[in-house]
Design an enzyme around this catalytic site. Structure first.
Site, mmCIF file in Angstrom:
data_model
loop_
_atom_site.group_PDB
_atom_site.id
_atom_site.type_symbol
_atom_site.label_atom_id
_atom_site.label_comp_id
_atom_site.label_asym_id
_atom_site.label_seq_id
_atom_site.Cartn_x
_atom_site.Cartn_y
_atom_site.Cartn_z
ATOM 1 N N TYR A 22 49.794 78.455 33.958
ATOM 2 C CA TYR A 22 48.417 77.973 34.039
ATOM 3 C C TYR A 22 47.475 79.141 34.254
ATOM 4 O O TYR A 22 47.900 80.268 34.548
ATOM 5 C CB TYR A 22 48.260 76.926 35.155
ATOM 6 C CG TYR A 22 48.257 77.490 36.560
ATOM 7 C CD1 TYR A 22 49.430 77.928 37.167
ATOM 8 C CD2 TYR A 22 47.065 77.611 37.283
ATOM 9 C CE1 TYR A 22 49.413 78.450 38.450
ATOM 10 C CE2 TYR A 22 47.049 78.133 38.563
ATOM 11 C CZ TYR A 22 48.222 78.548 39.147
ATOM 12 O OH TYR A 22 48.211 79.078 40.408
ATOM 13 N N ARG A 41 46.189 87.509 30.895
ATOM 14 C CA ARG A 41 47.227 87.151 31.876
ATOM 15 C C ARG A 41 47.980 85.906 31.427
ATOM 16 O O ARG A 41 49.194 85.801 31.617
ATOM 17 C CB ARG A 41 46.602 86.957 33.263
ATOM 18 C CG ARG A 41 47.647 86.781 34.351
ATOM 19 C CD ARG A 41 47.057 86.832 35.740
ATOM 20 N NE ARG A 41 46.137 85.743 35.995
ATOM 21 C CZ ARG A 41 45.383 85.644 37.091
ATOM 22 N NH1 ARG A 41 45.437 86.587 38.020
ATOM 23 N NH2 ARG A 41 44.574 84.629 37.259
ATOM 24 N N ARG A 89 65.801 65.380 29.609
ATOM 25 C CA ARG A 89 65.992 66.432 30.611
ATOM 26 C C ARG A 89 67.290 67.221 30.406
ATOM 27 O O ARG A 89 68.386 66.723 30.694
ATOM 28 C CB ARG A 89 65.974 65.790 32.003
ATOM 29 C CG ARG A 89 65.949 66.798 33.134
ATOM 30 C CD ARG A 89 65.893 66.094 34.471
ATOM 31 N NE ARG A 89 65.790 67.051 35.558
ATOM 32 C CZ ARG A 89 66.815 67.745 36.038
ATOM 33 N NH1 ARG A 89 68.019 67.571 35.536
ATOM 34 N NH2 ARG A 89 66.623 68.604 37.028
ATOM 35 N N HIS A 91 68.504 71.541 30.973
ATOM 36 C CA HIS A 91 67.967 72.770 31.543
ATOM 37 C C HIS A 91 67.566 73.785 30.472
ATOM 38 O O HIS A 91 66.508 74.387 30.538
ATOM 39 C CB HIS A 91 68.969 73.397 32.516
ATOM 40 C CG HIS A 91 68.958 72.728 33.854
ATOM 41 N ND1 HIS A 91 69.284 71.407 34.034
ATOM 42 C CD2 HIS A 91 68.632 73.210 35.087
ATOM 43 C CE1 HIS A 91 69.169 71.086 35.308
ATOM 44 N NE2 HIS A 91 68.774 72.164 35.978
ATOM 45 N N LYS A 136 52.120 83.543 36.406
ATOM 46 C CA LYS A 136 51.314 82.439 36.971
ATOM 47 C C LYS A 136 51.952 81.126 36.510
ATOM 48 O O LYS A 136 51.462 80.449 35.601
ATOM 49 C CB LYS A 136 49.860 82.578 36.522
ATOM 50 C CG LYS A 136 48.873 81.864 37.458
ATOM 51 C CD LYS A 136 47.469 82.383 37.261
ATOM 52 C CE LYS A 136 46.398 81.564 37.960
ATOM 53 N NZ LYS A 136 46.435 81.581 39.407
ATOM 54 N N GLU A 168 51.019 88.811 49.469
ATOM 55 C CA GLU A 168 49.683 88.276 49.164
ATOM 56 C C GLU A 168 49.488 87.008 49.975
ATOM 57 O O GLU A 168 50.273 86.709 50.873
ATOM 58 C CB GLU A 168 49.517 88.041 47.659
ATOM 59 C CG GLU A 168 50.562 87.142 47.059
ATOM 60 C CD GLU A 168 50.488 87.035 45.540
ATOM 61 O OE1 GLU A 168 49.417 87.294 44.952
ATOM 62 O OE2 GLU A 168 51.501 86.646 44.940
ATOM 63 N N LEU A 192 51.003 88.192 42.148
ATOM 64 C CA LEU A 192 50.240 87.907 40.936
ATOM 65 C C LEU A 192 49.250 89.057 40.739
ATOM 66 O O LEU A 192 48.610 89.485 41.706
ATOM 67 C CB LEU A 192 49.467 86.592 41.114
ATOM 68 C CG LEU A 192 48.767 86.115 39.846
ATOM 69 C CD1 LEU A 192 49.776 85.470 38.905
ATOM 70 C CD2 LEU A 192 47.647 85.151 40.164
HETATM 71 N N1 PLP Z 1 47.727 85.415 44.234
HETATM 72 C C1 PLP Z 1 48.064 84.131 44.013
HETATM 73 C C2 PLP Z 1 49.399 83.651 44.454
HETATM 74 C C3 PLP Z 1 47.157 83.257 43.387
HETATM 75 O O1 PLP Z 1 47.496 81.973 43.177
HETATM 76 C C4 PLP Z 1 45.884 83.751 43.012
HETATM 77 C C5 PLP Z 1 44.908 82.893 42.356
HETATM 78 O O2 PLP Z 1 45.130 81.732 42.111
HETATM 79 C C6 PLP Z 1 45.582 85.094 43.281
HETATM 80 C C7 PLP Z 1 46.529 85.909 43.878
HETATM 81 C C8 PLP Z 1 44.254 85.670 42.923
HETATM 82 O O3 PLP Z 1 44.149 85.859 41.545
HETATM 83 P P1 PLP Z 1 42.747 85.844 40.806
HETATM 84 O O4 PLP Z 1 41.878 86.844 41.499
HETATM 85 O O5 PLP Z 1 43.075 86.233 39.427
HETATM 86 O O6 PLP Z 1 42.206 84.452 40.930
#
Ligand code: PLP
Length: 268
Positions: A22, A41, A89, A91, A136, A168, A192
């Protein structure tokens, strides 16, 4: 169509396995921000799952613009989801699966101003996510469990740590100011690649604020002069309490406020 009228097959692999990716774009003053960065991304995340984004960047950009226009959206978000599609379903990737792709535009209330003025309170929690947090993907269970734990404890969010150090937050990147250096976790499979994080690092460098990308320990985070989280939804937000202890003097710090101003200028 109205979001309420949209249907998804119950055997969509996004639902069965979290087999999809997403993106979330910000709409500010009627315009979508940093579209290309988000689409780049998206393509990276999709390719890591061997998924193909079914439209060109131009086409997706045009759909988003149309959604903003049709909804008269001024301030809000665009949620885009791509899954491998629906199949009985199993895998392994099914042979005949058509990807499901949808985009939702939503108005969103502004982030409360108090969060920027007073800063957030966070808990430090172990990072229990999988080892490909650079994708993501739809698999956010460990993120939502950590966020829920934080909310239940009466704070705003959680900052996560692994054996390497701070990674993070549950839906944002983490930056700290340590001895005047804006310090953040290096890119890699553990985080991310935040688009706001990247923009803030570039703003800092242009403003002669020294930057370091390295892991820091929990203890360094707790002792940091300033702690900041960044994401598309809430931009640059100060963190003023970690595990019940004030960060610095307990107020948003000087470099944080400078970065908040610079980022606000970028959105103008
Ligand atoms: N880290 C995670 C786990 C996130 O879900 C997000 C945003 O949803 C971010 C960092 C920040 O990313 P961005 O600045 O691209 O929104």
């Amino acid at each position: 169509m109205a979001a309420e009228d949209a249907c998804l097959n119950i055997e969509d692999r996004g639902t069965l396995f979290g087999d999809g990716v997403y993106e979330f774009f910000k709409v500010h003053n009627g315009k979508v921000l940093m579209t290309q960065e988000h689409l780049d991304r998206l393509r990276y995340s999709a390719s890591e799952l061997e998924l193909t984004v079914p439209y060109s960047d131009e086409k997706i950009g045009a759909i988003i613009d149309k959604l903003i226009d049709t909804n008269g959206l001024q301030y809000g978000g665009i949620y885009l989801q791509l899954t491998r599609g629906a199949a009985h379903r199993i895998h392994q990737f099914p042979d005949d699966c058509t990807p499901n792709f949808f985009i939702v535009a939503r108005e969103m209330p502004p982030v409360p101003q108090s969060l920027y003025e007073e800063g957030m309170a966070v808990l430090l929690l172990p990072d229990e996510r999988w080892k490909r947090c650079d994708i993501k993907s739809l698999n956010l269970l460990a993120n939502i469990l950590a966020k829920q734990k934080a909310i239940k404890a009466g704070v705003d969010d959680a900052i996560l740590y692994s054996e390497r150090g701070i990674t993070e937050s549950t839906s944002s990147s983490v930056l700290t100011v340590i001895d005047g250096v804006l310090t953040t976790t290096p890119l890699g499979p553990w985080i991310l690649p935040g688009i706001t994080r990247q923009a803030v690092l570039e703003l800092a460098l242009k403003d002669n604020i020294p930057v370091a990308e390295r892991f820091i320990s929990k203890e360094e985070l707790t002792a940091a002069d300033e702690v900041i989280i960044t994401n598309t939804r809430s931009d640059v937000t100060p963190v003023t309490t970690v595990d019940g202890q004030p960060v610095g003097n307990g107020k948003p710090g000087k470099i944080t406020r400078r970065l908040m101003d610079l980022f606000a200028d970028l959105l103008k």
